[in-house]
Design a protein around this motif. Structure first.
Motif, PDB file in Angstrom:
ATOM      1  N   LYS A  59       0.817  -1.206   0.000  1.00  0.00           N
ATOM      2  CA  LYS A  59       0.000   0.000   0.000  1.00  0.00           C
ATOM      3  C   LYS A  59       0.856   1.263   0.000  1.00  0.00           C
ATOM      4  CE  LYS A  59      -3.847  -2.208   2.486  1.00  0.00           C
ATOM      5  NZ  LYS A  59      -4.643  -2.225   3.751  1.00  0.00           N
ATOM      6  N   GLU A  60       1.959   1.247   0.775  1.00  0.00           N
ATOM      7  CA  GLU A  60       2.835   2.412   0.817  1.00  0.00           C
ATOM      8  C   GLU A  60       3.549   2.609  -0.519  1.00  0.00           C
ATOM      9  OE1 GLU A  60       3.183   4.695   3.197  1.00  0.00           O
ATOM     10  OE2 GLU A  60       1.570   3.701   4.287  1.00  0.00           O
ATOM     11  N   LEU A  61       3.879   1.511  -1.189  1.00  0.00           N
ATOM     12  CA  LEU A  61       4.493   1.627  -2.514  1.00  0.00           C
ATOM     13  C   LEU A  61       3.529   2.244  -3.522  1.00  0.00           C
ATOM     14  CD1 LEU A  61       6.457  -1.750  -2.793  1.00  0.00           C
ATOM     15  CD2 LEU A  61       7.432   0.532  -3.042  1.00  0.00           C
ATOM     16  N   GLU A  62       2.288   1.788  -3.497  1.00  0.00           N
ATOM     17  CA  GLU A  62       1.290   2.347  -4.415  1.00  0.00           C
ATOM     18  C   GLU A  62       1.022   3.813  -4.103  1.00  0.00           C
ATOM     19  OE1 GLU A  62      -1.862  -0.342  -3.702  1.00  0.00           O
ATOM     20  OE2 GLU A  62      -1.095  -1.922  -5.043  1.00  0.00           O
ATOM     21  N   ARG A  63       1.029   4.162  -2.810  1.00  0.00           N
ATOM     22  CA  ARG A  63       0.834   5.566  -2.432  1.00  0.00           C
ATOM     23  C   ARG A  63       2.028   6.421  -2.867  1.00  0.00           C
ATOM     24  NH1 ARG A  63       1.552   9.025   2.102  1.00  0.00           N
ATOM     25  NH2 ARG A  63       2.913   7.485   3.060  1.00  0.00           N
ATOM     26  N   ALA A  64       3.240   5.884  -2.755  1.00  0.00           N
ATOM     27  CA  ALA A  64       4.428   6.622  -3.185  1.00  0.00           C
ATOM     28  C   ALA A  64       4.419   6.845  -4.689  1.00  0.00           C
ATOM     29  CB  ALA A  64       5.689   5.868  -2.768  1.00  0.00           C
ATOM     30  N   GLU A  65       3.907   5.870  -5.435  1.00  0.00           N
ATOM     31  CA  GLU A  65       3.830   6.021  -6.889  1.00  0.00           C
ATOM     32  C   GLU A  65       2.809   7.095  -7.269  1.00  0.00           C
ATOM     33  OE1 GLU A  65       2.981   3.264 -10.840  1.00  0.00           O
ATOM     34  OE2 GLU A  65       2.050   2.804  -8.917  1.00  0.00           O
ATOM     35  N   ARG A  66       1.669   7.096  -6.600  1.00  0.00           N
ATOM     36  CA  ARG A  66       0.654   8.106  -6.918  1.00  0.00           C
ATOM     37  C   ARG A  66       1.110   9.505  -6.533  1.00  0.00           C
ATOM     38  NH1 ARG A  66      -2.698   4.131  -4.524  1.00  0.00           N
ATOM     39  NH2 ARG A  66      -2.763   5.409  -2.627  1.00  0.00           N
ATOM     40  N   GLY A  67       1.792   9.612  -5.397  1.00  0.00           N
ATOM     41  CA  GLY A  67       2.239  10.921  -4.926  1.00  0.00           C
ATOM     42  C   GLY A  67       3.576  11.353  -5.474  1.00  0.00           C
ATOM     43  N   ASP A  68       4.184  10.543  -6.338  1.00  0.00           N
ATOM     44  CA  ASP A  68       5.469  10.859  -6.951  1.00  0.00           C
ATOM     45  C   ASP A  68       6.565  11.033  -5.900  1.00  0.00           C
ATOM     46  OD1 ASP A  68       7.097  11.146  -9.141  1.00  0.00           O
ATOM     47  OD2 ASP A  68       6.795  13.302  -9.311  1.00  0.00           O
ATOM     48  N   PHE A  69       6.530  10.167  -4.876  1.00  0.00           N
ATOM     49  CA  PHE A  69       7.612  10.126  -3.886  1.00  0.00           C
ATOM     50  C   PHE A  69       8.570   8.999  -4.287  1.00  0.00           C
ATOM     51  CE2 PHE A  69       3.945  11.801  -1.443  1.00  0.00           C
ATOM     52  CZ  PHE A  69       4.476  13.036  -1.099  1.00  0.00           C
ATOM     53  N   ARG A  70       9.357   9.264  -5.317  1.00  0.00           N
ATOM     54  CA  ARG A  70      10.185   8.197  -5.873  1.00  0.00           C
ATOM     55  C   ARG A  70      11.287   7.745  -4.920  1.00  0.00           C
ATOM     56  NH1 ARG A  70      11.246   9.291 -12.340  1.00  0.00           N
ATOM     57  NH2 ARG A  70       9.056   9.233 -12.988  1.00  0.00           N
ATOM     58  N   HIS A  71      11.738   8.649  -4.044  1.00  0.00           N
ATOM     59  CA  HIS A  71      12.814   8.251  -3.133  1.00  0.00           C
ATOM     60  C   HIS A  71      12.328   7.268  -2.071  1.00  0.00           C
ATOM     61  CE1 HIS A  71      10.746  11.622  -1.261  1.00  0.00           C
ATOM     62  NE2 HIS A  71      11.289  11.319  -0.101  1.00  0.00           N
ATOM     63  N   TYR A  72      11.005   7.041  -1.983  1.00  0.00           N
ATOM     64  CA  TYR A  72      10.481   6.020  -1.076  1.00  0.00           C
ATOM     65  C   TYR A  72      10.471   4.634  -1.722  1.00  0.00           C
ATOM     66  CZ  TYR A  72       8.503   9.726   1.924  1.00  0.00           C
ATOM     67  OH  TYR A  72       8.335  10.806   2.749  1.00  0.00           O
ATOM     68  N   ILE A  73      10.448   4.569  -3.050  1.00  0.00           N
ATOM     69  CA  ILE A  73      10.122   3.316  -3.728  1.00  0.00           C
ATOM     70  C   ILE A  73      11.170   2.241  -3.472  1.00  0.00           C
ATOM     71  CG2 ILE A  73       9.865   2.261  -6.008  1.00  0.00           C
ATOM     72  CD1 ILE A  73       8.448   4.748  -6.944  1.00  0.00           C
TER      73      ILE A  73
END
Length: 750
Positions: A59-73
């Motif tokens: 879920k956090e990965l999908e949220r990072a992708e939607r929010g463009d938080f690439r450094h989280y991926i």
């Protein structure tokens, strides 16, 4: 604790992990690496929560992708995969969500697409045959004998005893030895069997009964069932139309067969208990000899030579004939390994031996002249080619003492040598040990170019953990702060935030743990934490950052002294050398009074420009010293460039007299030549290491170090080419420069 409370606790830990990537976490810098470790240890204590953690991470990965938080991926993906490998059982639906997300990463630039492709391939195999990733990791790291998966891995920790304190070295030796005590081949085989059953059967696996049955078996019986499980899992992973249900049915039969040997009868199912992931095979080495790295790698590879295919060995040993091509290659010159013979090589010059001592001749023609085996000088085992061939006894090898031409390959598909071994070289220290590694790596590449033994069999990976010990500065080298001694680690930390959080924090933590008072809690923390972090780094750090190695050629003021050649990785520092004789000292004082401090230099260099066009420049100046930096201050800068700072002395004439000022003259180049026009010497220090200081230098040449294999192919092409074209043949497809790859979790994230 209820399920909702557990989920909230895990989510809180995951969010803390993400906050540290933004630099907003309130924890101390040296404690940031504990967050990931405590999260995984929390799951290890209760393996049934693995699916919950995987679900939260997805879920956090999908949220990072939607929010463009690439450094989280990438940090989230590494955490997820490490959890999935150790988890007792993950549903196919959850694995499918992770697999779909990894496929989405293929549309992103590097390193996201590279890591996404790697993990997508692994997940596809894991979905078809659950437990494959765990099984392969344990087999390779523990060097368990397995024909379906014959790969082996080992972690070599190298530390320079002159750079680290004795307390740090002793603590690391104790920790690595303690990590190997609790694991044995029998225990690791039982782990593989149990985990494969739990991953495939889920709640239908009788974990308690399975462990009890394996505990009561002999070693040969455990090995038998281990081979059965490995064959079943590997066959399912390689089948084109692999079916998860069919794989579960195969393991169910083995599961029932193993339980049938238990005399306890029908015991209730204990549920999924999870299987620990044993520590990898780690060895600690104090780097005291120049050739120690090569020797340890040869000792790691040599036992496998006994089981190699004869055809492969014949082809591989024939590669030693490459030495004839290298005779004209100046950059790859190396002393030959030879054996001395006391005979003339002519049969009639030797005394006739006794009849019973004559070896039986396999050929019918006994009258044919051939060389007799004479008395030979026995070289050092590790420096002899015979040592490399000693374990390679097979029908296809050339018999000793008999001259033969190279036979043509037999018709049919020839088996190729595979890199079945992976050596993970982990360096502990600062930039000085990395400079030593660059020197050893260059020597190894030159040796392998002459006689390729390790290259066809070994996959070599380099890792780096910065550790700085307090040491008094010497008079030859100015004091350098911890930041100055860890430029490579600082660069890697800026390029990869996950490396900064998990590895760079050990720079201060390892000395602290080494000096802690001896207590049971101390041993508990060091044994678990340091070993686990090293294992995590070696397992998940697969993205290399390549650093250019630079070659330097030094000329001395004594004409009888041969020029010296060396390499450096981080920096080259030069300073004016103090005069020794009274006559030189008086001349120096007069010269300084007239022209100012320093010496006159002529600098010729090739300027680095954006258009990548060669632009040769030359200048003459007076200088007191210079500094060449190969590590950029910003990760966005080019790694393949030298930043040269020359301290130039400017003479100023005014009404009050003559004065001098120092100005920093900055250049960007890859090739530079510096010469002292007045023949006054200067000192050169490489990679901040006072042990690598050259004195009485009057001229130096710096250029990117060439890959020895490129030099070999270039020399061969020039010899065979009619027109002398340097870029013909295979030369244009080979890497020209020697690059030192250091693995991180993500590489360089732009």
């Amino acid at each position: 604790m209820e399920s909702t409370e557990v989920e909230s606790e895990i989510l809180r830990r995951v969010r803390s992990l993400l906050r540290q990537l933004d630099g907003h976490h309130p924890a101390c810098q040296c404690d940031r690496g504990m967050l990931r470790w405590t999260l995984h240890k929390k799951i290890d204590q209760n393996p049934s929560n693995s699916s919950m953690l995987v679900s939260i991470l997805v879920k956090e990965l999908e949220r990072a992708e939607r929010g463009d938080f690439r450094h989280y991926i990438i940090p989230l993906l590494h955490t997820l995969m490490y959890t999935l490998i150790k988890a007792p059982c993950i549903s196919d639906e959850l694995c499918g969500r992770v697999y779909d997300f990894c496929k989405k990463l293929l549309t992103l630039p590097k390193p996201f697409c590279t890591i996404g492709l790697d993990y997508a391939a692994r997940l596809k195999m894991e979905r078809a045959a659950p437990g494959t990733l765990y099984q392969r990791m344990v087999i390779a790291e523990q060097s368990l004998k397995s024909d379906p998966y014959p790969y082996q891995e080992k972690i070599f920790i190298f530390a320079d005893p002159e750079l680290l304190s004795e307390a740090i070295c002793n603590a690391l030796v104790t920790d690595t030895e303690a990590a190997q005590v609790a694991q044995s081949p029998r225990a690791c085989m039982c782990y593989v069997i149990t985990h494969a059953m739990e991953a495939a059967l889920g709640e239908g696996c009788d974990s308690s009964g399975l462990k009890a049955s394996l505990q009561a078996m002999s070693l040969s019986e455990v090995e038998h069932w281990f081979q059965q499980v490995v064959a079943a899992v590997e066959s399912a992973g390689h089948e084109a139309s692999a079916d998860r249900a069919q794989h579960a049915a195969r393991l169910e039969k083995i599961h029932q067969a193993v339980l049938s040997s238990l005399q306890a009868g029908n015991a209730p199912l204990g549920g999924l208990q999870g299987t620990p992931l044993p520590n990898p095979n780690i060895s600690f080495h104090l780097w005291t000899e120049e050739e120690q790295l090569w020797k340890e790698l040869v000792l790691f590879i040599r036992p496998a030579a006994q089981s190699c295919e004869p055809e492969c060995l014949s082809q591989e040993l024939d590669a030693f004939e490459m030495q004839d091509i290298l005779c004209g290659c100046e950059c790859c010159l190396q002393p030959r390994f030879s054996v001395l013979s006391t005979d003339s090589g002519i049969e009639r010059d030797l005394p006739l031996p006794a009849e019973d001592s004559l070896p039986p001749s396999p050929e019918p023609e006994h009258s044919r002249l051939h060389r007799k085996g004479g008395m030979r000088k026995k070289p050092s085992p590790l420096e002899s080619v015979a040592f490399l061939q000693a374990g390679c006894n097979g029908a296809g090898l050339k018999p000793p003492g008999k001259l033969q031409r190279r036979a043509a390959p037999a018709p049919g598909p020839a088996a190729l040598l595979q890199r079945l071994h992976t050596a993970r070289i982990l360096l502990l220290g600062d930039d000085r040990i990395l400079g030593r590694l660059a020197r050893a790596y260059h020597s190894l590449r030159k040796r392998e170019t002459r006689r390729a033994f390790l290259t066809p069999r070994l996959n070599l990976q380099f890792y780096y953990i910065p550790v700085v010990a307090e040491q008094p500065s010497t008079s030859e080298q100015p004091a350098t702060g911890q930041e100055g001694l860890c430029e490579v680690a600082t660069y890697l930390g800026r390029a990869d935030p996950w490396y900064e959080s998990n590895i760079n924090t050990l720079c201060h933590m390892i000395p602290k743990l080494a000096t802690m008072p001896s207590s049971p809690s101390k041993h508990l923390v060091t044994d678990l934490f340091l070993t686990d972090v090293i294992a995590y780094y070696a397992r998940m750090g697969t993205q290399p950052v390549c650093f250019q190695v630079y070659a330097v050629k030094l000329f001395f003021n004594d004409p009888a002294q041969e020029p010296a050649e060396d390499v450096f990785l981080t920096e080259l520092r030069s300073q004016v050398q103090d005069s020794t004789s009274p006559r030189e000292l008086s001349l120096t004082k007069k010269k300084t009074a007239l022209d100012g401090p320093g010496i006159d230099l002529t600098v010729t260099y090739r300027k680095v420009v954006l258009s990548d066009r060669a632009k040769e420049l030359a200048l003459a100046l007076r200088s007191t010293g210079l500094l060449m930096k190969a590590i950029p201050a910003d990760e966005a800068e080019d790694l393949l460039c030298l930043n040269v700072t020359i301290t130039e002395i400017i003479r100023i004439n005014n009404l009050s007299g003559r004065s001098f000022s120092a100005v920093a003259n900055r250049l960007r180049t890859q090739n530079i030549n510096i010469r002292s026009t007045e023949q006054r010497p200067f000192t050169v220090c490489l990679d901040k290491d006072s042990r690598r200081t050259y004195r009485n230098v009057i001229s130096l040449e710096v250029s990117p170090c060439l890959e020895p294999s490129y030099c070999l192919q270039k020399t061969r092409t020039l010899k065979l080419s009619l027109h002398g074209a340097e870029d013909g043949g295979l030369v244009k497809y080979l890497p020209k420069s020697l690059l030192l790859p250091i693995n991180t979790f993500a590489g360089v994230i732009q």
